[in-house]
Structures are given as C-alpha cells and as structure tokens.
Design a protein around this motif. Structure first.
Motif, PDB file in Angstrom:
ATOM      1  N   ASN A  68       0.853  -1.193   0.000  1.00 40.30           N
ATOM      2  CA  ASN A  68       0.000   0.000   0.000  1.00 40.30           C
ATOM      3  C   ASN A  68       0.885   1.238   0.000  1.00 40.30           C
ATOM      4  N   ILE A  69       0.646   2.120  -0.947  1.00 41.76           N
ATOM      5  CA  ILE A  69       1.429   3.348  -1.078  1.00 41.76           C
ATOM      6  C   ILE A  69       0.477   4.529  -1.016  1.00 41.76           C
ATOM      7  N   ALA A  70       0.866   5.537  -0.229  1.00 44.95           N
ATOM      8  CA  ALA A  70      -0.014   6.701  -0.063  1.00 44.95           C
ATOM      9  C   ALA A  70       0.819   7.961   0.112  1.00 44.95           C
ATOM     10  N   LEU A  71       0.281   9.055  -0.369  1.00 46.86           N
ATOM     11  CA  LEU A  71       0.856  10.379  -0.136  1.00 46.86           C
ATOM     12  C   LEU A  71       0.097  11.035   0.992  1.00 46.86           C
ATOM     13  N   ASP A  72       0.806  11.539   1.990  1.00 44.34           N
ATOM     14  CA  ASP A  72       0.178  12.180   3.133  1.00 44.34           C
ATOM     15  C   ASP A  72       0.746  13.585   3.307  1.00 44.34           C
ATOM     16  N   GLY A  73      -0.070  14.435   3.833  1.00 42.98           N
ATOM     17  CA  GLY A  73       0.383  15.794   4.130  1.00 42.98           C
ATOM     18  C   GLY A  73      -0.493  16.434   5.176  1.00 42.98           C
ATOM     19  N   ASN A  74       0.085  17.360   5.925  1.00 39.36           N
ATOM     20  CA  ASN A  74      -0.717  18.097   6.895  1.00 39.36           C
ATOM     21  C   ASN A  74      -0.090  19.464   7.146  1.00 39.36           C
ATOM     22  N   LEU A  75      -0.923  20.339   7.589  1.00 34.83           N
ATOM     23  CA  LEU A  75      -0.502  21.705   7.925  1.00 34.83           C
ATOM     24  C   LEU A  75      -1.059  22.015   9.303  1.00 34.83           C
ATOM     25  N   ILE A  76      -0.161  22.288  10.255  1.00 32.46           N
ATOM     26  CA  ILE A  76      -0.564  22.467  11.652  1.00 32.46           C
ATOM     27  C   ILE A  76      -0.228  23.888  12.108  1.00 32.46           C
ATOM     28  N   ASN A  77      -1.195  24.510  12.775  1.00 29.34           N
ATOM     29  CA  ASN A  77      -0.972  25.812  13.400  1.00 29.34           C
ATOM     30  C   ASN A  77      -1.146  25.660  14.904  1.00 29.34           C
ATOM     31  N   ASN A  78      -0.158  26.137  15.665  1.00 28.47           N
ATOM     32  CA  ASN A  78      -0.198  26.059  17.128  1.00 28.47           C
ATOM     33  C   ASN A  78      -0.305  27.470  17.692  1.00 28.47           C
ATOM     34  N   PRO A  79      -1.516  27.951  17.920  1.00 29.41           N
ATOM     35  CA  PRO A  79      -1.662  29.313  18.460  1.00 29.41           C
ATOM     36  C   PRO A  79      -0.957  29.485  19.807  1.00 29.41           C
ATOM     37  N   ILE A  80      -1.003  28.432  20.625  1.00 33.33           N
ATOM     38  CA  ILE A  80      -0.323  28.481  21.931  1.00 33.33           C
ATOM     39  C   ILE A  80       0.598  27.268  22.012  1.00 33.33           C
ATOM     40  N   GLY A 110       4.772  16.817   4.500  1.00 31.98           N
ATOM     41  CA  GLY A 110       4.242  16.028   3.393  1.00 31.98           C
ATOM     42  C   GLY A 110       5.235  14.967   2.983  1.00 31.98           C
ATOM     43  N   GLY A 111       4.697  13.803   2.508  1.00 29.36           N
ATOM     44  CA  GLY A 111       5.616  12.758   2.107  1.00 29.36           C
ATOM     45  C   GLY A 111       4.885  11.528   1.609  1.00 29.36           C
ATOM     46  N   ILE A 112       5.633  10.466   1.359  1.00 28.52           N
ATOM     47  CA  ILE A 112       5.113   9.224   0.831  1.00 28.52           C
ATOM     48  C   ILE A 112       5.324   8.114   1.852  1.00 28.52           C
ATOM     49  N   ASN A 113       4.292   7.250   2.019  1.00 28.27           N
ATOM     50  CA  ASN A 113       4.336   6.153   2.985  1.00 28.27           C
ATOM     51  C   ASN A 113       4.085   4.830   2.268  1.00 28.27           C
ATOM     52  N   LEU A 114       4.773   3.813   2.684  1.00 22.48           N
ATOM     53  CA  LEU A 114       4.618   2.470   2.109  1.00 22.48           C
ATOM     54  C   LEU A 114       4.479   1.463   3.243  1.00 22.48           C
ATOM     55  N   ALA A 292       7.723   1.974   5.430  1.00 22.50           N
ATOM     56  CA  ALA A 292       8.773   2.935   5.085  1.00 22.50           C
ATOM     57  C   ALA A 292       8.122   4.274   4.772  1.00 22.50           C
ATOM     58  N   GLN A 293       8.848   5.357   5.060  1.00 21.08           N
ATOM     59  CA  GLN A 293       8.307   6.678   4.781  1.00 21.08           C
ATOM     60  C   GLN A 293       9.432   7.661   4.440  1.00 21.08           C
ATOM     61  N   TYR A 294       9.055   8.606   3.614  1.00 22.67           N
ATOM     62  CA  TYR A 294       9.951   9.721   3.315  1.00 22.67           C
ATOM     63  C   TYR A 294       9.108  10.986   3.325  1.00 22.67           C
ATOM     64  N   HIS A 295       9.498  11.977   4.195  1.00 22.04           N
ATOM     65  CA  HIS A 295       8.709  13.196   4.358  1.00 22.04           C
ATOM     66  C   HIS A 295       9.610  14.427   4.260  1.00 22.04           C
ATOM     67  N   TYR A 296       8.969  15.518   3.953  1.00 21.62           N
ATOM     68  CA  TYR A 296       9.636  16.821   3.894  1.00 21.62           C
ATOM     69  C   TYR A 296       8.842  17.763   4.785  1.00 21.62           C
ATOM     70  N   GLN A 297       9.532  18.442   5.724  1.00 21.18           N
ATOM     71  CA  GLN A 297       8.845  19.205   6.767  1.00 21.18           C
ATOM     72  C   GLN A 297       9.356  20.636   6.811  1.00 21.18           C
ATOM     73  N   GLY A 298       8.417  21.561   7.005  1.00 18.90           N
ATOM     74  CA  GLY A 298       8.769  22.976   7.157  1.00 18.90           C
ATOM     75  C   GLY A 298       8.262  23.517   8.468  1.00 18.90           C
ATOM     76  N   LEU A 299       9.147  24.220   9.262  1.00 16.97           N
ATOM     77  CA  LEU A 299       8.804  24.763  10.575  1.00 16.97           C
ATOM     78  C   LEU A 299       9.086  26.252  10.595  1.00 16.97           C
ATOM     79  N   GLY A 300       8.203  26.997  11.281  1.00 20.72           N
ATOM     80  CA  GLY A 300       8.442  28.428  11.405  1.00 20.72           C
ATOM     81  C   GLY A 300       7.356  29.111  12.196  1.00 20.72           C
TER      82      GLY A 300
END
Length: 449
Positions: A68-80, A110-114, A292-300
């Motif tokens: 099973n192969i899937a592309l996953d992604g999320n965007l999280i905002n932490n007000p506090i 975001g990334g790919i999961n297997l 297995a997974q490969y992801h790319y993450q952005g923080l700021g």
C-alpha cells in the motif's frame, strides 16, 4: 346534438375494437417461458451479480497482500505552544528553572508512505475463502436457475389445467344450451313442465358462473406466470398445450445426492465456515510487516508554504524504515470465544448436510411414487371420462324420447364435468411429480431442451 353524440359513441366503439385487435396475444411455449425467465427475471440476474461481486471480493483480498502506497500531508498551526521546564544550568543560570516553548507555531509536513505485509496468516486464509465464495455463488446460481425453472413450469402447468377445465365447462355449457332450447320448445308445445324450464335455466346460469370464475382464475394464473418470467403485465399471452412428459429411462440409476446443487451448496458453505474457523485461529499467530516513509517538513513562526530561511521558515527531510513484529499473547479470551463460535457453526452446518441428504433422498423416492400413482390415476380417470360421456349421450337420448327425467340429464352432465376435472387434476399431479423427480435428480434444465 343527439346525432353528434351518436357519432362519438360509434367512433369510441370502433377505436376500442381496433385496439383490441391490434393487441394480439403472444403464444408462449413452456421452453420460451423458461428461457425468458432465466434471462430477465430478477432472481436470475441477482445470482449473476453475486458472481461478479465475488470477483471483486477476490481482488480485495489480493490487495491486502500487495503493498500500500499513499501520499500524506498536513498543515498544523499552534496558536499556543506547549512549554516545558528546563533547568537553568542549561542556559547558564544555575539554581533557576526556565519555561521554554516546544516547537514552532507553524508546521507543514508532506511525504510518501509504504506498508507491506510480510506474513499474516489471516490474509492468506481470507484469499482462499474469497475464491471458495465465488464457487459458492456459482453453485447458487445453478440452484437459482433450478428454482426459477420449477416455479415457472409449475405455474405454466397450472394455467394449462385451468384452460382444460374451462374447455370442459364450455362444452357442457353449449350442450346444456341446446337442451334448454329443446325444453323451451317442448314447453311451448305443452310437452314439458315449467319446472324443467326453470331447472335447465338454473343449470345454464351455474355454468356461466363457472365459466366466469375459471376465466378470472386463468387471468390471475397468467399474471402470476408473467411475474415469474419477468414478462410485462400488459402483454397478452396464450399458453400452448404441452404433451405430457414421460419419466426418464434412467430412473433405476443409483441416487447420487453429491451431484445435486442443493447438496453442493451446503458442502461449499461448510468449507467457507472452516475457513472462518481457520481465520479465527490465525489471530493467535504472529504477524510481520514492513513500513517505510519519506517526508519533507517545514517549521516556522509564520505560514510556511512558499517561504524559506530568509522568512524564518526552515525545511528539512526525514525518512524511516520499520520492521514490525506482532506476537499475540493474551486477548482477554476473545480469540478463544470466536474460535469456539466458529467450531459450533461448522458442526451445525454438518448437521444440516446430514439432514439434507435424507431430505433429498425422500424427495426422490416420493416423486417416483407420486409419478406411478398419477399414471394409474390418469388411466382410471380416462376410463371414467369415456364412461361419463357415454352416460350423458345415453341419458340425453332417453330424455329426448321421454324415457328419462331432466334431473338425470343434469346429474350426468355434472358427473362428466367432475370426471373431466379429475382427469385434468391427475395430469397436473403427474406433471408436478415429474418436476419434483427432475429436481431430485438435478435434471430440471432438461426442460430447456
């Protein structure tokens, strides 16, 4: 105005006549009715759909073996941001505690999961069960065809017998009307009693009522036949007389229930229940899988998408490969209870199989006995009909010559109708017994030939 109304009435009568003649009745043989039912009746169609459904069930089980192969992604905002207490020594302030926030206000990932199952006993058992289910639906399709053939043929024969009964009443009615005309003529000439005129009038009225009742029964029977075959209700049909089928020559062959669809359906269902039992037991087996997974993450601290380090957004990639081993030890006796239930299902079905063997054998023997009984009854009733016709002719001649009362004539006609109906019923019983025989031998589809 009156003339105009008469023209409209005449036009309406003419239109009705044309419509009645335009809608011709379709002659429907038994073979045509059976073939039509097997092609268009909902039961037959649903049986074919079940087979198609089983193909997709097999595909679904195969999908559990494939990766099973899937592309996953999320965007999280932490007000506090959550804070944690750190010792001051870390920041060069001994003896103090510093509350430091964890993470960033924005996190994009975001990334790919297997995932791949390497060993799971329940999956392989499920695949075998899916293939067996397809065979089960194929057997049930044949069983459905047999049920359709039996119902349609039985209703067809019932319709034929009703038509034969109507023919008998029609013939008696015509003869009775002739006698009525003779009696009326004799009464007018003073050669018959008034009571005889009334008696024959009552007899004619009763025959008309029987005609109407039989005509209604025939129409209801035809509507039922159209429903069983899937024919449109508005279609006018005429069932054609079928020669009485005969008992096949191979009637003395050893009875073999193992070739019957009704028996095979149960044995295949037992096989499926055994697979369910094995699948329940498989819950005790270890499972092994790979992920297995490969992801790319952005923080700021600001919205990260489309920004880089110059806007204080930092991007990084990460990956992992995991080998997962699961060994069940204790499940609160849930697995044990499921196994016990599955075992009981198998045992129950085995009892059903043994009972079905006896039932099929009994159906076979009963059908043969009923055929033989019906053959004897048909022969006897044929003789009764011949005798009843001779009695009617003799008494009618005697009555015409003044040697017998009218009541003898009416009683003789009633006896003739009864004898003819008994003969028709014997024919119906024979045909229905033959249907039961063919069903008990698994040979109902020979009616299609």
């Amino acid at each position: 105005m009156i003339k105009y109304r008469k023209l409209l009435l005449l036009f309406g009568v003419l239109l009705t006549f044309l419509q009645a003649n335009a809608q011709k009745s379709k002659e429907l043989s038994l073979k045509e009715a059976l073939n039509y039912a097997l092609e268009y009746k909902a039961d037959a169609k649903k049986a074919a759909l079940d087979i198609s459904k089983s193909d997709y069930q097999i595909q679904e089980k195969w999908a559990e073996i494939l990766p099973n192969i899937a592309l996953d992604g999320n965007l999280i905002n932490n007000p506090i941001l959550q804070e944690t207490a750190l010792p001051g020594e870390i920041l060069g302030e001994p003896g103090t505690v510093v509350m430091a926030p964890l993470g960033q206000k924005w996190n994009a990932d975001g990334g790919i999961n297997l995932t791949q199952k390497l060993f799971d006993q329940s999956v392989f058992i499920g695949l075998k069960a899916a293939k067996s289910s397809r065979e089960f639906y194929q057997i049930n399709q044949q069983l459905t065809k047999e049920n359709v053939i039996e119902k349609v043929a039985s209703q067809y024969y019932h319709t034929l017998i009703l038509q034969a009964n109507l023919t008998t009443v029609d013939t008696t009615y015509q003869n009775t009307v002739k006698i009525q005309q003779i009696i009326i003529s004799q009464f007018e000439n003073g050669l018959a009693k008034g009571i005889d005129v009334k008696r024959i009038q009552v007899k004619v009225a009763n025959l008309q009522a029987q005609q109407q009742e039989l005509q209604n029964s025939i129409q209801i029977s035809k509507n039922t036949l159209k429903f069983l075959t899937g024919l449109p209700m508005e279609m006018m049909i005429t069932v054609t007389e079928e020669s009485s089928p005969r008992l096949p020559q191979n009637e003395k062959e050893a009875f073999d229930f193992s070739s019957l669809n009704a028996y095979q359906s149960l044995t295949k269902e037992k096989e499926l229940r055994n697979y369910a039992l094995q699948e329940s037991k498989a819950a005790n087996y270890p499972t092994l899988s790979l992920s297995a997974q490969y992801h790319y993450q952005g923080l700021g601290d600001t919205f990260p998408i489309g920004k880089d380090e110059t806007q204080q957004v930092y991007w990084t990639d990460y990956s992992s490969i995991t080998l997962n081993l699961h060994i069940p030890i204790f499940s609160g006796l849930k697995t044990r209870a499921k196994i016990r239930q599955a075992q009981l299902d198998v045992e129950t079905l085995q009892l059903d199989i043994e009972d079905k063997k006896l039932s099929l054998r009994a159906d076979f023997e009963n059908a043969k006995n009923q055929i033989r009984t019906s053959e004897i009854t048909i022969e006897n009733q044929q003789q009764n009909v011949v005798l009843a016709k001779e009695v009617v002719e003799d008494i009618q001649n005697n009555y015409t010559n003044g040697l017998a009362p009218l009541t003898d004539v009416l009683d003789a006609e009633t006896s003739l109708i009864e004898a003819q109906n008994n003969y028709n019923k014997a024919i119906l019983d024979y045909r229905l017994a033959l249907l039961d025989y063919l069903k008990s031998k698994g040979e109902l589809q020979t009616l299609l030939k």
